[in-house]
Design a protein around this motif. Sequence first.
Motif, short mmCIF file in Angstrom:
data_model
loop_
_atom_site.label_atom_id
_atom_site.label_comp_id
_atom_site.label_asym_id
_atom_site.label_seq_id
_atom_site.Cartn_x
_atom_site.Cartn_y
_atom_site.Cartn_z
N ASP A 5 1.28 1.06 -2.49
CA ASP A 5 0.86 0.05 -3.51
C ASP A 5 -0.14 0.86 -4.72
O ASP A 5 -0.83 -0.03 -5.34
N GLU A 32 -1.66 2.36 -7.53
CA GLU A 32 -1.20 2.23 -8.60
C GLU A 32 -1.36 3.61 -9.49
O GLU A 32 -0.77 3.86 -10.50
N SER A 66 1.48 9.42 -8.30
CA SER A 66 2.65 9.62 -8.57
C SER A 66 3.47 9.41 -7.19
O SER A 66 4.73 9.19 -7.18
N LEU A 105 4.19 5.82 -6.57
CA LEU A 105 5.08 5.27 -7.66
C LEU A 105 6.57 5.86 -7.24
O LEU A 105 7.44 4.81 -7.54
N SER A 106 6.68 7.04 -6.86
CA SER A 106 8.02 7.38 -6.64
C SER A 106 8.74 6.60 -5.36
O SER A 106 9.65 6.03 -5.36
N ARG A 137 7.66 3.47 -4.16
CA ARG A 137 8.19 2.24 -4.71
C ARG A 137 9.30 2.12 -5.70
O ARG A 137 9.98 1.16 -5.76
N SER A 138 9.39 2.95 -6.65
CA SER A 138 10.38 2.79 -7.74
C SER A 138 11.73 3.40 -7.40
O SER A 138 12.96 3.10 -7.80
N GLU A 139 11.72 4.21 -6.28
CA GLU A 139 12.80 4.99 -6.03
C GLU A 139 13.34 6.13 -6.77
O GLU A 139 14.57 6.04 -7.14
N HIS A 140 12.52 6.69 -8.05
CA HIS A 140 12.84 7.62 -8.87
C HIS A 140 12.03 8.55 -8.85
O HIS A 140 10.69 8.37 -8.41
N THR A 174 9.28 11.46 -9.52
CA THR A 174 8.16 11.80 -10.49
C THR A 174 7.62 13.15 -10.04
O THR A 174 8.11 14.01 -9.08
#
Length: 651
Positions: A323, A325, A328, A331-332, A334-337, A339
């Motif tokens: 978590d 913020e 990167s 972020l990847s 969490r978002s499954e995209h 980075t």
Amino acid sequence: MLPASFSAFELQPLPDGASTILRLLAVQAPNWPEIALVTARDPALSLALLFADPLRPGELADGLNSVLRRRLEHIGPDLLRAWLLGLGHVGEQGDEPTDTALVRAECALHLAIETGYPRPDEAYLAGLWRGLTRSSGWKRAPRPPAVELVAACGLPPTLADALETGGLMDEQLESAHPLLALIEAAERLTAADWQEQADKVARLSGLERATVLSLRTDVGYIVSGHAVFPAIPTPATPPARPSLRLAEDPYRCAGMLGLLTAAFVDLDGPTIHERLAIAGPLFGLHTPPILLGSGEDGLLQPMIAPAPGSVAGLIAELRVRIDDEASSIALSARSEHPTAYFLDEGGPGRSVIDWQVARWLGHAGFHVLPLASGPDAAVALVGASTTQPLDSEVRWRYAALLGAAARALRNYNRQRNEIAAREAVLQQRFREHVRKVVHEATNPLTVLKSRIGMLAQERADDMPLQDEMSLLNAELDRIDNLLRSAADVPTEVAETRHCRVPELLLDMRTLYGEPLFGSRGIQLELRAARDVPPAAIPASALKQVLLNLFRNASEALQPGQRLVVSVLPLVNVDGQNCLEIRFVDNGPGLPPERALHPTAALPSSKGGGHQGLGLSVVREILAQWHATLLCRTQMGTGTSFQIFVPLEQSA
């Protein structure tokens, strides 16, 4: 180090070679020698394998086919098929005709053998790869320098020189390393006018012209005789290359994902790590990626146990939260995209975590790829030398390979945790059972100790009896302690590795003299010299040995007979100072069948519960402490045992 974007996918294997290997892999037990032969004759495939798993010093002396076979078997059929299936739309084949590289390689090999060059397989590889380094098929990245390419394969720089130099004059070649002259001669024999070049080749190689012509004729026969690949049916039209990129072709994608999953399934953690290490370079990952997975604590931790001081170990110490913020990496996850993060001259910026990871990886930055590994998030960190985004084809291939490894690691860790949980439950049940047994067993022990205490009080003036009661109490306490510790996890207890034999014998006579000998009318006599040095054996081990011999003697001797136990302080056995313990009795002697092999595990003639293992156990215990046992026996006269135990100072 080669550019991070360099990939063995940049150049295509020969079409017949790839299809032949796929056909040979379709059987249950692949013919690895045949697959290695096909690979050894394909420039791109042989280069890719040696780049993925470099040669160890001196390994090429085993022969190129053996070297390639080991790597092919290590990769395994599923991973090898997945790799070949992905070779469809990336890069191009070399500029040379199909047979040119093989003719040059075979000529170089035969010239090396004829001229006595000490490493003919190096000459073969130089001839095979010479066209690759000059090919225009390096589409997505600059062609890596030959010296770096060769070094990455574990080969010497002379081979790189042979790849990069061409068209040198004969006068220049005379002063160069002999491999350069060999490859130049092989190049001339590969030309269309090779017959006109025979005299020049003869001068370069020092061979007779007739030998050169014969050599070239043999090579032509080898190549034209389909020694490259097993014969396959000739199609009416040549097979077309896939019209879609891999990431856009659902059928190839599905096949590749299934093969990659099969390549890692049911492997343990270390084996997954080993297979991923060789698969990474094949799929373009020349910097080992770091796989991070989330757990119930919300932390992204390495999925493969990191080595102390490694980058993965340092990342574990960062305790990256999913978590976070600013990162990167989080972020990847969490978002499954995907980075990326790249170093900036301005300093750490928003995320100190990303800044530190990029510096530790030693690149300009890194890409973060989300992995399909199950219900919990997982990502891969891939070092990047440039800020260019990853090609979609490359990114898909990376994610497919690393996702299969991550799923296998998840499954392995889950199974290991389940086994540990089951073992914990079984251990708890065992402890509860033992506690119940101990509780029941302590009752009779308490009664026995109480009765012994009462006897000691009734006969307080009988000092020998008091000594015996003390010994019995000590043994009962030991039994009680053993029972109470039965439910505990075993721990290594450091026992003293030496003992004083006379004192041990006196204690044992006090405890066992009456029940084993006195009550049966057998005389037990102990003799020991003064100042006997300690023996290099723990008291518990020697006690087990002596007790076995005591029991054997008490069962063999008749009333009125005698056992004499003597301790001699210094005996030299094979140059080693030893203590001797001698058992001598005047009993009936050993039976003839036992006298031939007194310490062997043979059926006992005593009947009852005797199994004939006592003396074999004695021999094993003594051997463990470098002690020896000798036996002499005579029917009707008696038996003697001699135990030689090294002294503590000489052990």
